[in-house]
Design a protein around this motif. Structure first.
Motif, PDB file in Angstrom:
ATOM      1  N   THR A   2      -1.436  49.426 -79.596  1.00 15.28           N
ATOM      2  CA  THR A   2      -2.737  48.866 -79.962  1.00 15.28           C
ATOM      3  C   THR A   2      -2.803  48.719 -81.482  1.00 15.28           C
ATOM      4  OG1 THR A   2      -3.745  51.039 -80.098  1.00 15.28           O
ATOM      5  CG2 THR A   2      -3.858  49.916 -77.973  1.00 15.28           C
ATOM      6  N   LEU A   3      -3.560  47.735 -81.895  1.00 17.60           N
ATOM      7  CA  LEU A   3      -3.726  47.489 -83.327  1.00 17.60           C
ATOM      8  C   LEU A   3      -4.776  48.426 -83.899  1.00 17.60           C
ATOM      9  CD1 LEU A   3      -3.776  43.592 -83.324  1.00 17.60           C
ATOM     10  CD2 LEU A   3      -1.917  45.046 -84.072  1.00 17.60           C
ATOM     11  N   PRO A   4      -4.599  48.871 -85.142  1.00 17.64           N
ATOM     12  CA  PRO A   4      -5.641  49.690 -85.788  1.00 17.64           C
ATOM     13  C   PRO A   4      -6.926  48.893 -85.966  1.00 17.64           C
ATOM     14  CG  PRO A   4      -3.589  49.731 -87.054  1.00 17.64           C
ATOM     15  CD  PRO A   4      -3.423  48.721 -85.972  1.00 17.64           C
ATOM     16  N   SER A   5      -8.037  49.601 -86.035  1.00 15.47           N
ATOM     17  CA  SER A   5      -9.330  48.926 -86.138  1.00 15.47           C
ATOM     18  C   SER A   5      -9.440  48.100 -87.420  1.00 15.47           C
ATOM     19  CB  SER A   5     -10.462  49.941 -86.057  1.00 15.47           C
ATOM     20  OG  SER A   5     -10.404  50.827 -87.151  1.00 15.47           O
ATOM     21  N   LEU A  39     -26.720  29.065 -89.934  1.00 16.78           N
ATOM     22  CA  LEU A  39     -25.361  29.356 -89.471  1.00 16.78           C
ATOM     23  C   LEU A  39     -24.541  30.058 -90.557  1.00 16.78           C
ATOM     24  CD1 LEU A  39     -24.392  26.128 -87.489  1.00 16.78           C
ATOM     25  CD2 LEU A  39     -24.636  28.436 -86.588  1.00 16.78           C
ATOM     26  N   LEU A  40     -24.647  29.562 -91.777  1.00 20.91           N
ATOM     27  CA  LEU A  40     -23.892  30.196 -92.864  1.00 20.91           C
ATOM     28  C   LEU A  40     -24.346  31.629 -93.108  1.00 20.91           C
ATOM     29  CD1 LEU A  40     -23.516  27.335 -95.499  1.00 20.91           C
ATOM     30  CD2 LEU A  40     -21.819  28.223 -93.903  1.00 20.91           C
ATOM     31  N   LEU A  41     -25.647  31.853 -93.079  1.00 24.39           N
ATOM     32  CA  LEU A  41     -26.151  33.211 -93.292  1.00 24.39           C
ATOM     33  C   LEU A  41     -25.812  34.132 -92.122  1.00 24.39           C
ATOM     34  CD1 LEU A  41     -29.535  32.430 -95.010  1.00 24.39           C
ATOM     35  CD2 LEU A  41     -27.591  33.631 -96.000  1.00 24.39           C
ATOM     36  N   LEU A  42     -25.807  33.598 -90.906  1.00 24.33           N
ATOM     37  CA  LEU A  42     -25.417  34.405 -89.756  1.00 24.33           C
ATOM     38  C   LEU A  42     -23.952  34.827 -89.860  1.00 24.33           C
ATOM     39  CD1 LEU A  42     -26.098  35.605 -86.977  1.00 24.33           C
ATOM     40  CD2 LEU A  42     -25.360  33.425 -85.995  1.00 24.33           C
ATOM     41  N   LEU A  43     -23.086  33.892 -90.230  1.00 28.54           N
ATOM     42  CA  LEU A  43     -21.679  34.231 -90.402  1.00 28.54           C
ATOM     43  C   LEU A  43     -21.493  35.250 -91.526  1.00 28.54           C
ATOM     44  CD1 LEU A  43     -20.152  30.674 -89.948  1.00 28.54           C
ATOM     45  CD2 LEU A  43     -19.844  32.630 -88.422  1.00 28.54           C
ATOM     46  N   ALA A  44     -22.239  35.093 -92.617  1.00 31.52           N
ATOM     47  CA  ALA A  44     -22.156  36.051 -93.722  1.00 31.52           C
ATOM     48  C   ALA A  44     -22.638  37.433 -93.279  1.00 31.52           C
ATOM     49  CB  ALA A  44     -22.973  35.558 -94.907  1.00 31.52           C
ATOM     50  N   PHE A  45     -23.698  37.474 -92.483  1.00 30.72           N
ATOM     51  CA  PHE A  45     -24.221  38.747 -91.985  1.00 30.72           C
ATOM     52  C   PHE A  45     -23.195  39.454 -91.103  1.00 30.72           C
ATOM     53  CE2 PHE A  45     -26.428  41.099 -88.607  1.00 30.72           C
ATOM     54  CZ  PHE A  45     -27.072  42.053 -89.373  1.00 30.72           C
ATOM     55  N   ILE A  46     -22.568  38.709 -90.213  1.00 30.58           N
ATOM     56  CA  ILE A  46     -21.569  39.305 -89.326  1.00 30.58           C
ATOM     57  C   ILE A  46     -20.381  39.824 -90.132  1.00 30.58           C
ATOM     58  CG2 ILE A  46     -19.951  38.825 -87.449  1.00 30.58           C
ATOM     59  CD1 ILE A  46     -22.040  36.782 -86.410  1.00 30.58           C
ATOM     60  N   LYS A  47     -19.933  39.049 -91.118  1.00 26.01           N
ATOM     61  CA  LYS A  47     -18.820  39.500 -91.951  1.00 26.01           C
ATOM     62  C   LYS A  47     -19.202  40.751 -92.745  1.00 26.01           C
ATOM     63  CE  LYS A  47     -17.673  35.639 -94.094  1.00 26.01           C
ATOM     64  NZ  LYS A  47     -16.977  34.506 -94.719  1.00 26.01           N
ATOM     65  N   ALA A  48     -20.417  40.815 -93.243  1.00 27.16           N
ATOM     66  CA  ALA A  48     -20.871  42.004 -93.985  1.00 27.16           C
ATOM     67  C   ALA A  48     -20.883  43.226 -93.077  1.00 27.16           C
ATOM     68  CB  ALA A  48     -22.252  41.757 -94.578  1.00 27.16           C
ATOM     69  N   ARG A  54     -16.022  48.808 -90.720  1.00 25.33           N
ATOM     70  CA  ARG A  54     -14.609  49.174 -90.616  1.00 25.33           C
ATOM     71  C   ARG A  54     -13.968  49.511 -91.960  1.00 25.33           C
ATOM     72  NH1 ARG A  54     -14.106  51.338 -86.003  1.00 25.33           N
ATOM     73  NH2 ARG A  54     -15.310  50.139 -84.532  1.00 25.33           N
ATOM     74  N   TYR A  55     -14.215  48.710 -92.974  1.00 21.91           N
ATOM     75  CA  TYR A  55     -13.555  48.955 -94.257  1.00 21.91           C
ATOM     76  C   TYR A  55     -14.199  50.108 -95.021  1.00 21.91           C
ATOM     77  CZ  TYR A  55     -10.643  44.854 -93.741  1.00 21.91           C
ATOM     78  OH  TYR A  55      -9.725  43.960 -93.279  1.00 21.91           O
ATOM     79  N   LEU A  56     -15.516  50.247 -94.937  1.00 22.46           N
ATOM     80  CA  LEU A  56     -16.188  51.340 -95.631  1.00 22.46           C
ATOM     81  C   LEU A  56     -16.392  52.557 -94.738  1.00 22.46           C
ATOM     82  CD1 LEU A  56     -18.808  49.395 -97.749  1.00 22.46           C
ATOM     83  CD2 LEU A  56     -16.574  50.235 -98.420  1.00 22.46           C
ATOM     84  N   GLY A  57     -16.033  52.443 -93.477  1.00 20.36           N
ATOM     85  CA  GLY A  57     -16.065  53.576 -92.569  1.00 20.36           C
ATOM     86  C   GLY A  57     -17.444  53.990 -92.087  1.00 20.36           C
ATOM     87  N   LEU A  58     -18.415  53.081 -92.156  1.00 13.91           N
ATOM     88  CA  LEU A  58     -19.759  53.444 -91.714  1.00 13.91           C
ATOM     89  C   LEU A  58     -19.891  53.506 -90.194  1.00 13.91           C
ATOM     90  CD1 LEU A  58     -22.117  51.674 -94.257  1.00 13.91           C
ATOM     91  CD2 LEU A  58     -21.430  54.056 -94.154  1.00 13.91           C
ATOM     92  N   TRP A  59     -18.851  53.164 -89.455  1.00 14.70           N
ATOM     93  CA  TRP A  59     -18.905  53.336 -88.008  1.00 14.70           C
ATOM     94  C   TRP A  59     -19.021  54.822 -87.668  1.00 14.70           C
ATOM     95  CZ3 TRP A  59     -15.067  56.196 -85.674  1.00 14.70           C
ATOM     96  CH2 TRP A  59     -13.914  56.424 -86.425  1.00 14.70           C
ATOM     97  N   GLN A  60     -18.629  55.677 -88.625  1.00 14.14           N
ATOM     98  CA  GLN A  60     -18.743  57.116 -88.414  1.00 14.14           C
ATOM     99  C   GLN A  60     -20.143  57.632 -88.732  1.00 14.14           C
ATOM    100  OE1 GLN A  60     -15.634  58.456 -91.008  1.00 14.14           O
ATOM    101  NE2 GLN A  60     -14.049  58.183 -89.458  1.00 14.14           N
ATOM    102  N   ALA A  61     -20.949  56.817 -89.390  1.00 14.14           N
ATOM    103  CA  ALA A  61     -22.320  57.199 -89.733  1.00 14.14           C
ATOM    104  C   ALA A  61     -23.268  56.107 -89.257  1.00 14.14           C
ATOM    105  CB  ALA A  61     -22.447  57.395 -91.241  1.00 14.14           C
ATOM    106  N   PRO A  62     -23.602  56.091 -87.963  1.00 16.56           N
ATOM    107  CA  PRO A  62     -24.389  54.994 -87.392  1.00 16.56           C
ATOM    108  C   PRO A  62     -25.764  54.809 -88.041  1.00 16.56           C
ATOM    109  CG  PRO A  62     -23.683  56.533 -85.673  1.00 16.56           C
ATOM    110  CD  PRO A  62     -23.218  57.083 -86.968  1.00 16.56           C
TER     111      PRO A  62
END
Length: 90
Positions: A2-5, A39-48, A54-62
């Motif tokens: 499996t690929l890392p998150s 649409l552009l703001l929605l895509l930006a929101f999802i990317k943020a 995942r990159y800042l690890g906030l999945w550990q702090a919901p």
């Protein structure tokens, strides 16, 4: 295997960036200005959210992820209102 998150997040960001390019190349010729901005703001929101999660690890702090998501969501909504507002004046 499996690929890392982080790898999956990177692939998702690539796909969302490609979607952003497709939306911007279509421009306002195919979309109304409000839909285009939305649409552009929605895509930006999802990317943020992916970056925060995942990159800042906030999945550990919901609670923190939820707080940041609310702030970014309200900011995107404010930007959309400011983008659409000049077109609404008579």
């Amino acid at each position: 295997m499996t690929l890392p998150s982080v790898t999956l997040a990177w692939i998702a960001l690539l796909g969302l960036s490609a979607a952003t390019v497709l939306v911007t190349t279509g421009g306002t010729g195919h979309f109304s200005p409000a839909l285009f901005g939305g649409l552009l703001l929605l895509l930006a929101f999802i990317k943020a959210r992916i970056i925060l999660s995942r990159y800042l690890g906030l999945w550990q702090a919901p609670a923190w992820l939820s707080g940041f998501s609310w702030v970014i969501g309200f900011f995107c909504l404010l930007l959309l209102v400011l983008y659409v507002a000049p077109g609404l004046s008579p």
